[in-house]
Design an enzyme around this catalytic site. Structure first.
Site, short mmCIF file in Angstrom:
data_model
loop_
_atom_site.label_atom_id
_atom_site.label_comp_id
_atom_site.label_asym_id
_atom_site.label_seq_id
_atom_site.Cartn_x
_atom_site.Cartn_y
_atom_site.Cartn_z
N GLY A 43 -1.52 0.13 -4.60
CA GLY A 43 -0.51 -0.93 -4.51
C GLY A 43 -1.00 -2.33 -4.74
O GLY A 43 -0.24 -3.20 -5.16
N ASP B 240 -2.04 -4.70 -0.47
CA ASP B 240 -0.71 -5.18 -0.80
C ASP B 240 0.10 -5.53 0.45
O ASP B 240 0.58 -6.65 0.58
CB ASP B 240 0.04 -4.18 -1.69
CG ASP B 240 0.09 -2.78 -1.13
OD1 ASP B 240 -0.52 -2.49 -0.08
OD2 ASP B 240 0.76 -1.92 -1.76
N ASP C 294 1.31 -3.47 7.38
CA ASP C 294 2.41 -3.12 8.27
C ASP C 294 1.86 -2.39 9.50
O ASP C 294 1.56 -3.01 10.49
CB ASP C 294 3.54 -2.37 7.57
CG ASP C 294 3.09 -1.23 6.67
OD1 ASP C 294 1.97 -0.73 6.82
OD2 ASP C 294 3.89 -0.83 5.80
N THR D 218 -4.30 1.52 7.32
CA THR D 218 -5.09 1.54 6.09
C THR D 218 -6.13 0.44 6.08
O THR D 218 -7.31 0.69 5.82
CB THR D 218 -4.17 1.43 4.85
OG1 THR D 218 -3.23 2.50 4.89
CG2 THR D 218 -4.96 1.48 3.57
#
Length: 180
Positions: free
Chosen positions: A46, A105, A108, A112
């Protein structure tokens, strides 16, 4: 997941012009810290458009970092994190004694980026910073905040500017959300 034959309406959240202006500011912020032995590591897939544009902005600001790539996944084809991070492609370069900036990217859940940061730390990097295009103000599964952030983002699923849903919409020059 959208029907591949149906035309989807996409509402722009961050325009291409706003993104490019913000990249120049981020590059100036990073350059002001005079990073040495800098390695930039985009977390794919992303972040690839954001990372490419940020690298060009860093070059224009006078930096020449080395670049390597890390491919991680916690989404697969879903719109929600599956809760477990997998390494799909590992780094080629050694991070030991390096200043590493991880580029992602969207921040949230944080899983990751925290996974990538822990991985790089365990491999001996001197300094690890994080740079995200979007910081969603959503509940985090782990405690992490970005060192650099282009935009705070509403807690909606976004596409464009490298981000996708089921491998679609990465080519859009802006960040938007699908309108159902």
């Amino acid at each position: 997941m959208p029907d591949s034959n149906a035309k989807q309406t996409i509402e722009t959240i961050f325009s291409a012009e706003d993104i490019q202006a913000r990249l120049r500011v981020l590059a100036a912020e990073i350059t002001a810290k005079s990073p040495e032995n800098l390695l930039v590591v985009p977390v794919l897939k992303g972040s690839f458009v954001f990372a490419a544009d940020l690298l060009r902005a860093l070059h224009a600001a006078g930096l020449a970092p080395e670049v390597d790539f890390l491919t991680l996944s916690s989404y697969r084809k879903s719109r929600e994190s599956l809760g477990q991070v997998s390494i799909l492609r590992d780094l080629d370069l050694d991070v030991q004694n390096r200043h590493v900036i991880l580029i992602d990217d969207v921040l949230d859940s944080g899983r990751t980026l925290a996974f990538a940061k822990d991985l790089i730390s365990a491999r001996g990097a001197n300094r690890i910073e994080t740079c995200v295009l979007l910081d969603k103000k959503a509940p985090r599964a782990v405690s992490i905040e970005p060192d650099y952030c282009a935009f705070e983002c509403p807690n909606v699923f976004v596409v464009g500017y490298g981000m996708d849903v089921a491998h679609r919409y990465r080519e859009l020059p802006f960040v938007g959300r699908l309108v159902d």
